[in-house]
Each structure stands twice: as structure tokens, then as C-alpha cells.
Write a protein that holds these residues in place. Sequence first.
Motif, PDB file in Angstrom:
ATOM      1  N   ARG A  65      -0.669  13.710  -0.757  1.00  0.00           N
ATOM      2  CA  ARG A  65      -1.538  13.049  -1.725  1.00  0.00           C
ATOM      3  C   ARG A  65      -0.897  13.146  -3.099  1.00  0.00           C
ATOM      4  NH1 ARG A  65      -4.921  16.774  -4.554  1.00  0.00           N
ATOM      5  NH2 ARG A  65      -4.630  18.916  -3.780  1.00  0.00           N
ATOM      6  N   SER A  66      -1.341  12.303  -3.997  1.00  0.00           N
ATOM      7  CA  SER A  66      -0.778  12.314  -5.345  1.00  0.00           C
ATOM      8  C   SER A  66      -1.865  12.004  -6.364  1.00  0.00           C
ATOM      9  CB  SER A  66       0.359  11.291  -5.470  1.00  0.00           C
ATOM     10  OG  SER A  66      -0.136   9.973  -5.279  1.00  0.00           O
ATOM     11  N   THR A  67      -1.601  12.399  -7.589  1.00  0.00           N
ATOM     12  CA  THR A  67      -2.445  12.028  -8.718  1.00  0.00           C
ATOM     13  C   THR A  67      -1.530  11.540  -9.834  1.00  0.00           C
ATOM     14  OG1 THR A  67      -2.407  14.248  -9.711  1.00  0.00           O
ATOM     15  CG2 THR A  67      -4.168  13.786  -8.112  1.00  0.00           C
ATOM     16  N   GLY A  68      -2.104  10.902 -10.831  1.00  0.00           N
ATOM     17  CA  GLY A  68      -1.295  10.317 -11.892  1.00  0.00           C
ATOM     18  C   GLY A  68      -0.863   8.912 -11.518  1.00  0.00           C
ATOM     19  N   GLN A  69       0.131   8.395 -12.221  1.00  0.00           N
ATOM     20  CA  GLN A  69       0.531   7.000 -12.030  1.00  0.00           C
ATOM     21  C   GLN A  69       2.038   6.838 -11.975  1.00  0.00           C
ATOM     22  OE1 GLN A  69      -1.508   5.396 -15.589  1.00  0.00           O
ATOM     23  NE2 GLN A  69      -2.635   4.049 -14.185  1.00  0.00           N
ATOM     24  N   ILE A  70       2.467   5.884 -11.145  1.00  0.00           N
ATOM     25  CA  ILE A  70       3.822   5.332 -11.218  1.00  0.00           C
ATOM     26  C   ILE A  70       3.649   3.848 -11.474  1.00  0.00           C
ATOM     27  CG2 ILE A  70       5.984   4.889 -10.010  1.00  0.00           C
ATOM     28  CD1 ILE A  70       5.556   7.415  -8.407  1.00  0.00           C
ATOM     29  N   LEU A  71       4.041   3.400 -12.649  1.00  0.00           N
ATOM     30  CA  LEU A  71       3.871   2.008 -13.059  1.00  0.00           C
ATOM     31  C   LEU A  71       5.219   1.290 -13.003  1.00  0.00           C
ATOM     32  CD1 LEU A  71       1.731   2.708 -16.266  1.00  0.00           C
ATOM     33  CD2 LEU A  71       0.850   2.073 -14.029  1.00  0.00           C
ATOM     34  N   ILE A  72       5.264   0.165 -12.324  1.00  0.00           N
ATOM     35  CA  ILE A  72       6.445  -0.700 -12.323  1.00  0.00           C
ATOM     36  C   ILE A  72       6.040  -2.014 -12.959  1.00  0.00           C
ATOM     37  CG2 ILE A  72       8.169  -1.879 -10.935  1.00  0.00           C
ATOM     38  CD1 ILE A  72       7.994   0.321  -8.903  1.00  0.00           C
ATOM     39  N   ASP A  73       6.689  -2.345 -14.063  1.00  0.00           N
ATOM     40  CA  ASP A  73       6.296  -3.519 -14.860  1.00  0.00           C
ATOM     41  C   ASP A  73       4.812  -3.453 -15.210  1.00  0.00           C
ATOM     42  OD1 ASP A  73       8.883  -4.585 -14.753  1.00  0.00           O
ATOM     43  OD2 ASP A  73       8.473  -5.590 -12.847  1.00  0.00           O
ATOM     44  N   GLY A  74       4.337  -2.243 -15.478  1.00  0.00           N
ATOM     45  CA  GLY A  74       2.963  -2.054 -15.923  1.00  0.00           C
ATOM     46  C   GLY A  74       1.930  -1.988 -14.819  1.00  0.00           C
ATOM     47  N   GLN A  75       2.342  -2.173 -13.550  1.00  0.00           N
ATOM     48  CA  GLN A  75       1.386  -2.146 -12.440  1.00  0.00           C
ATOM     49  C   GLN A  75       1.492  -0.820 -11.696  1.00  0.00           C
ATOM     50  OE1 GLN A  75       1.997  -4.842  -9.072  1.00  0.00           O
ATOM     51  NE2 GLN A  75      -0.215  -5.085  -8.893  1.00  0.00           N
ATOM     52  N   ASP A  76       0.346  -0.200 -11.474  1.00  0.00           N
ATOM     53  CA  ASP A  76       0.285   1.058 -10.734  1.00  0.00           C
ATOM     54  C   ASP A  76       0.579   0.779  -9.266  1.00  0.00           C
ATOM     55  OD1 ASP A  76      -0.284   3.465  -9.532  1.00  0.00           O
ATOM     56  OD2 ASP A  76      -2.192   3.774 -10.560  1.00  0.00           O
ATOM     57  N   ILE A  77       1.661   1.354  -8.743  1.00  0.00           N
ATOM     58  CA  ILE A  77       2.060   1.040  -7.370  1.00  0.00           C
ATOM     59  C   ILE A  77       1.084   1.607  -6.338  1.00  0.00           C
ATOM     60  CG2 ILE A  77       4.492   0.929  -8.007  1.00  0.00           C
ATOM     61  CD1 ILE A  77       4.855   3.617  -6.507  1.00  0.00           C
ATOM     62  N   ASN A  78       0.230   2.538  -6.752  1.00  0.00           N
ATOM     63  CA  ASN A  78      -0.746   3.111  -5.827  1.00  0.00           C
ATOM     64  C   ASN A  78      -2.110   2.428  -5.899  1.00  0.00           C
ATOM     65  OD1 ASN A  78       0.748   5.354  -4.511  1.00  0.00           O
ATOM     66  ND2 ASN A  78       0.986   6.050  -6.621  1.00  0.00           N
ATOM     67  N   ASP A  79      -2.181   1.358  -6.682  1.00  0.00           N
ATOM     68  CA  ASP A  79      -3.409   0.573  -6.723  1.00  0.00           C
ATOM     69  C   ASP A  79      -3.679   0.002  -5.328  1.00  0.00           C
ATOM     70  OD1 ASP A  79      -5.115  -1.856  -7.010  1.00  0.00           O
ATOM     71  OD2 ASP A  79      -4.965  -1.404  -9.148  1.00  0.00           O
ATOM     72  N   PRO A  80      -4.910   0.086  -4.826  1.00  0.00           N
ATOM     73  CA  PRO A  80      -5.222  -0.425  -3.484  1.00  0.00           C
ATOM     74  C   PRO A  80      -4.862  -1.893  -3.293  1.00  0.00           C
ATOM     75  CG  PRO A  80      -7.052   0.888  -4.334  1.00  0.00           C
ATOM     76  CD  PRO A  80      -6.087   0.731  -5.462  1.00  0.00           C
ATOM     77  N   LYS A  81      -4.771  -2.651  -4.384  1.00  0.00           N
ATOM     78  CA  LYS A  81      -4.454  -4.077  -4.274  1.00  0.00           C
ATOM     79  C   LYS A  81      -2.966  -4.333  -4.062  1.00  0.00           C
ATOM     80  CE  LYS A  81      -6.751  -4.725  -8.124  1.00  0.00           C
ATOM     81  NZ  LYS A  81      -7.356  -5.327  -9.336  1.00  0.00           N
ATOM     82  N   VAL A  82      -2.130  -3.317  -4.235  1.00  0.00           N
ATOM     83  CA  VAL A  82      -0.691  -3.496  -4.091  1.00  0.00           C
ATOM     84  C   VAL A  82      -0.319  -3.640  -2.615  1.00  0.00           C
ATOM     85  CG1 VAL A  82       1.555  -2.338  -4.328  1.00  0.00           C
ATOM     86  CG2 VAL A  82      -0.077  -2.340  -6.238  1.00  0.00           C
ATOM     87  N   VAL A  84       2.139  -3.027   0.106  1.00  0.00           N
ATOM     88  CA  VAL A  84       3.214  -2.045   0.236  1.00  0.00           C
ATOM     89  C   VAL A  84       4.509  -2.698   0.722  1.00  0.00           C
ATOM     90  CG1 VAL A  84       3.928   0.098   1.349  1.00  0.00           C
ATOM     91  CG2 VAL A  84       1.573  -0.171   0.596  1.00  0.00           C
ATOM     92  N   THR A  85       4.407  -3.692   1.594  1.00  0.00           N
ATOM     93  CA  THR A  85       5.607  -4.389   2.066  1.00  0.00           C
ATOM     94  C   THR A  85       6.312  -5.078   0.905  1.00  0.00           C
ATOM     95  OG1 THR A  85       4.629  -4.734   4.245  1.00  0.00           O
ATOM     96  CG2 THR A  85       6.476  -6.151   3.644  1.00  0.00           C
ATOM     97  N   ASP A  86       5.540  -5.733   0.050  1.00  0.00           N
ATOM     98  CA  ASP A  86       6.127  -6.380  -1.128  1.00  0.00           C
ATOM     99  C   ASP A  86       6.738  -5.347  -2.064  1.00  0.00           C
ATOM    100  OD1 ASP A  86       5.359  -8.838  -0.170  1.00  0.00           O
ATOM    101  OD2 ASP A  86       3.549  -8.986  -1.413  1.00  0.00           O
ATOM    102  N   LEU A  87       6.066  -4.213  -2.213  1.00  0.00           N
ATOM    103  CA  LEU A  87       6.594  -3.145  -3.074  1.00  0.00           C
ATOM    104  C   LEU A  87       7.947  -2.672  -2.569  1.00  0.00           C
ATOM    105  CD1 LEU A  87       6.330  -0.951  -5.303  1.00  0.00           C
ATOM    106  CD2 LEU A  87       5.173   0.466  -3.585  1.00  0.00           C
TER     107      LEU A  87
END
Length: 255
Positions: A65-82, A84-87
Motif C-alpha cells: 500500500r502507499s500514501t502520498g502522490q506520484i504526479l506525472i504531468d500533474g496527474q496522480d497515477i494512483n487516481d482510480p480513474k487512471v 494502468v495499461t495506458d500508464l
Amino acid sequence: MSGNTANKIEIKNFNFYYGNKHVIKDLNLSIRANQITSIFGPANSGATTLLRAMNRLSDLEPSTRSTGQILIDGQDINDPKVNVTDLRRKVGKVFEIPAPLPLSIYDNVTYGLKFLPGKKKQEILDTMEWALKTAALWDEVKDRLHDPALGLSGGQQQRLCVARVLALKPEVIIIDRSCSGLDPISTSKIEESLIKLKKDFTVIISPHNIAQASRVSDRIAFILMGELVEENEALQILKFPKDQRTSDFITGRFG
């Protein structure tokens, strides 16, 4: 080394856990576009875990599990809307041990392209040639593209894996200790490729030694026991580290 000063990736207050084990601790780091950033530390520093988290390969491991953020071009990669295949297409990864598919050289490079809609045969061929040239492998394999990839040398297999990632035109390329088992000539060819790649990509590496970091890096981040000790331009870290722990690692007092 020069490069874009814009940040491609922002890591903010990031923590990562394997079960109850806290392996990355409140880490903050900015990674600039079109530069080579080396992230290193001794064994169990958390560097590899951090690289895996950047394209969510860490999701494949249980009890994480993780907390905090990893943002790529301002988007949080752990956002449920991301997606994962595209990431993972956007953030390509080359692993420490070369892992070519049990297919031909051609099929290895073009494997992912076949799943993309609207790709015409000539476009696939052009992309394959470009990827192999960029990975410094084209001249060695252009006359045997339909030979088994597993027949290549270790250094050639690793460059083939770089080409396979490049063919999908990612925006970020992560290279995890990919020269650790290679001879000096193969290592040199991969390093030359990395320096060329940063013109079009953001490159993050976990170098297999300090010398490699000094040869290719624009910036270096030193991680120890899951904490970011310091990050700066490569020359500053290697010649004038601010933290004694960084100096001790670079000079071989531990690690």
C-alpha cells in the motif's frame, strides 16, 4: 548536461509499505523532463521499489500500500480513474535481467505495436527500425530480424528490451540496473543510447555503480533506508555532497 527545466514527475510525501514494513518514507522528489535522473542507494534503500511504483508494477505484489502522490504531468497515477495499461505504456520499464520473448527479434520489438489500433504494416516496420537504431542494435541484427531473440548475446538482449520499450513511444523510460551483468562494450552502447534518448524522453535509471551515474546523469538522488538523503545536479552530488552519508556511499565506505 543540459535539458528541460520543467518537471515531468512530482513525488509528494510518498510512503510505501510491504505489509507492515515501511520501505519508502515521506519522500519528496521532482524529476525533470528530458534529463537523465539517477536514483541510487545501497541494497534495500528503496530505490527499486520507488521505480516500480512509478508505473504501478508494485500493484502486482500482494500486501502493498502507499500514501502520498506520484504526479506525472500533474496527474496522480494512483487516481482510480487512471488506466494502468495506458500508464505502463507511457512509463516504460527495462529490467535488470534481460527478458526477451521466445520469439524472433522482429516480433519482440513489434509485439506491443500489434495491440495498438490503426497501425499499418509500414508504420510498424518504420517504428521497429527506429527503435532498434535508437537502442544501438540495428546494425547488428538488420540481416537476421527473423532469428530467435534468445540467440542474441546478453548485451544484445538488453538492448533489444530497450528497443521493445521504445517502440511504444513512452514519455518516461525507467532503466533498473540494466547494465549490471554486461560487458564494458555492451554497457557503453547502452549508455550512449541513454544520452541520445533524453532528447525525446524523460529517463530515470538505477545505475549499477557510481561510475555509470557520473557518465550519464544530469541529476542524482541518493536514497538511504527509504528516505531521500539529497538530490542535486550530478556534479554537485558526486563532487560536493552536502550530507556525510552521501559522501560515505560515493567513496565506498559503505554500500
